[in-house]
Design a protein around this motif. Structure first.
Motif, PDB file in Angstrom:
ATOM      1  N   ALA A 124      15.874  11.384  -2.306  1.00  0.00           N
ATOM      2  CA  ALA A 124      15.831  10.496  -1.297  1.00  0.00           C
ATOM      3  C   ALA A 124      17.117   9.735  -0.848  1.00  0.00           C
ATOM      4  CB  ALA A 124      14.853   9.366  -1.567  1.00  0.00           C
ATOM      5  N   GLY A 125      18.138   9.931  -1.630  1.00  0.00           N
ATOM      6  CA  GLY A 125      19.326   9.360  -1.207  1.00  0.00           C
ATOM      7  C   GLY A 125      19.357   7.636  -1.585  1.00  0.00           C
ATOM      8  N   VAL A 126      18.807   7.366  -2.593  1.00  0.00           N
ATOM      9  CA  VAL A 126      18.844   5.829  -2.650  1.00  0.00           C
ATOM     10  C   VAL A 126      18.965   5.542  -4.195  1.00  0.00           C
ATOM     11  CG1 VAL A 126      16.786   5.428  -1.212  1.00  0.00           C
ATOM     12  CG2 VAL A 126      16.218   5.976  -3.273  1.00  0.00           C
ATOM     13  N   ASN A 127      19.218   4.371  -4.795  1.00  0.00           N
ATOM     14  CA  ASN A 127      19.485   3.913  -6.037  1.00  0.00           C
ATOM     15  C   ASN A 127      18.196   3.957  -6.832  1.00  0.00           C
ATOM     16  OD1 ASN A 127      19.952   2.261  -8.295  1.00  0.00           O
ATOM     17  ND2 ASN A 127      21.897   1.821  -7.326  1.00  0.00           N
ATOM     18  N   ALA A 128      18.422   4.676  -7.983  1.00  0.00           N
ATOM     19  CA  ALA A 128      17.183   4.645  -8.853  1.00  0.00           C
ATOM     20  C   ALA A 128      16.678   3.463  -9.184  1.00  0.00           C
ATOM     21  CB  ALA A 128      17.529   5.245 -10.271  1.00  0.00           C
ATOM     22  N   ARG A 129      17.207   2.209  -8.952  1.00  0.00           N
ATOM     23  CA  ARG A 129      16.934   0.563  -9.635  1.00  0.00           C
ATOM     24  C   ARG A 129      16.015   0.352  -8.202  1.00  0.00           C
ATOM     25  NH1 ARG A 129      18.572  -3.377  -6.917  1.00  0.00           N
ATOM     26  NH2 ARG A 129      20.654  -2.492  -6.446  1.00  0.00           N
ATOM     27  N   GLU A 130      16.473   0.599  -7.057  1.00  0.00           N
ATOM     28  CA  GLU A 130      15.283   0.335  -6.081  1.00  0.00           C
ATOM     29  C   GLU A 130      13.830   0.948  -6.174  1.00  0.00           C
ATOM     30  OE1 GLU A 130      17.705   0.251  -1.968  1.00  0.00           O
ATOM     31  OE2 GLU A 130      18.386   1.832  -3.005  1.00  0.00           O
ATOM     32  N   HIS A 173       0.778  -1.164  -0.184  1.00  0.00           N
ATOM     33  CA  HIS A 173      -0.164   0.037   0.127  1.00  0.00           C
ATOM     34  C   HIS A 173       0.924   1.290  -0.078  1.00  0.00           C
ATOM     35  CE1 HIS A 173      -3.592   2.430   0.662  1.00  0.00           C
ATOM     36  NE2 HIS A 173      -2.817   2.997   1.844  1.00  0.00           N
ATOM     37  N   LEU A 174       1.883   1.197   0.956  1.00  0.00           N
ATOM     38  CA  LEU A 174       2.796   2.328   0.937  1.00  0.00           C
ATOM     39  C   LEU A 174       3.547   2.793  -0.546  1.00  0.00           C
ATOM     40  CD1 LEU A 174       3.945   4.628   2.586  1.00  0.00           C
ATOM     41  CD2 LEU A 174       5.374   3.200   3.631  1.00  0.00           C
ATOM     42  N   ALA A 175       4.197   1.403  -1.286  1.00  0.00           N
ATOM     43  CA  ALA A 175       4.687   1.548  -2.340  1.00  0.00           C
ATOM     44  C   ALA A 175       3.807   2.175  -3.343  1.00  0.00           C
ATOM     45  CB  ALA A 175       4.922   0.264  -2.770  1.00  0.00           C
ATOM     46  N   SER A 176       2.490   1.568  -3.483  1.00  0.00           N
ATOM     47  CA  SER A 176       1.736   2.291  -4.341  1.00  0.00           C
ATOM     48  C   SER A 176       1.208   3.646  -4.145  1.00  0.00           C
ATOM     49  CB  SER A 176       0.250   1.495  -4.257  1.00  0.00           C
ATOM     50  OG  SER A 176      -1.004   1.956  -5.022  1.00  0.00           O
ATOM     51  N   THR A 177       1.092   4.103  -3.046  1.00  0.00           N
ATOM     52  CA  THR A 177       1.118   5.388  -2.764  1.00  0.00           C
ATOM     53  C   THR A 177       2.344   6.334  -3.340  1.00  0.00           C
ATOM     54  OG1 THR A 177      -0.233   5.035  -0.738  1.00  0.00           O
ATOM     55  CG2 THR A 177       0.687   7.313  -0.671  1.00  0.00           C
ATOM     56  N   ILE A 178       3.637   5.794  -2.990  1.00  0.00           N
ATOM     57  CA  ILE A 178       4.727   6.588  -3.236  1.00  0.00           C
ATOM     58  C   ILE A 178       4.544   6.577  -4.723  1.00  0.00           C
ATOM     59  CG2 ILE A 178       7.038   6.134  -3.404  1.00  0.00           C
ATOM     60  CD1 ILE A 178       6.922   5.099  -0.454  1.00  0.00           C
ATOM     61  N   ILE A 227      10.450   4.503   3.614  1.00  0.00           N
ATOM     62  CA  ILE A 227      10.262   5.783   4.435  1.00  0.00           C
ATOM     63  C   ILE A 227      11.161   6.776   3.874  1.00  0.00           C
ATOM     64  CG2 ILE A 227      11.068   6.518   6.745  1.00  0.00           C
ATOM     65  CD1 ILE A 227       8.500   4.832   6.987  1.00  0.00           C
ATOM     66  N   LYS A 228      12.086   6.347   3.117  1.00  0.00           N
ATOM     67  CA  LYS A 228      13.077   7.571   2.705  1.00  0.00           C
ATOM     68  C   LYS A 228      12.493   8.165   1.558  1.00  0.00           C
ATOM     69  CE  LYS A 228      17.629   5.649   3.571  1.00  0.00           C
ATOM     70  NZ  LYS A 228      18.827   4.759   3.196  1.00  0.00           N
TER      71      LYS A 228
END
Length: 90
Positions: free
Chosen positions: A54-60, A31-36, A77-78
């Motif tokens: 967000a300071g993450v990898n685009a692949r993620e 649900h959170l992934a869908s909202t994001i 969360i990020k």
């Protein structure tokens, strides 16, 4: 005409879990992934910009669209913070 993709509701009915807690954990993450992803789309933010913010990898972030990947809550969360997603914990 069939749908172009499977929704979480389509998938969760087919899954077998070791526990109800695991099922609820996966459901919350989905649900959170869908909202994001909806927020990213509505704000017209490209993958690279969101990853940098967000300071993450685009692949993620790209993997959030796959139905066989359960993202970490750290990643969710990020991304939620980067997109100003607000949610209530009850």
């Amino acid at each position: 005409m069939s749908k172009p993709f499977r929704t979480w509701n389509d998938i969760k009915g087919e899954l077998d879990y070791a526990s109800e807690t695991k099922k609820k954990t996966i459901s919350f993450a989905a649900h959170l992934a869908s909202t994001i992803l909806k927020r990213q789309y509505s704000q017209n933010i490209n993958l690279t910009d969101l990853a940098n913010k967000a300071g993450v990898n685009a692949r993620e972030i790209e993997e959030l669209k796959r139905d066989d990947v359960i993202p970490s809550f750290d990643l969710l969360i990020k991304l939620a913070i980067a997109l100003n997603v607000e949610f209530d914990i009850k």
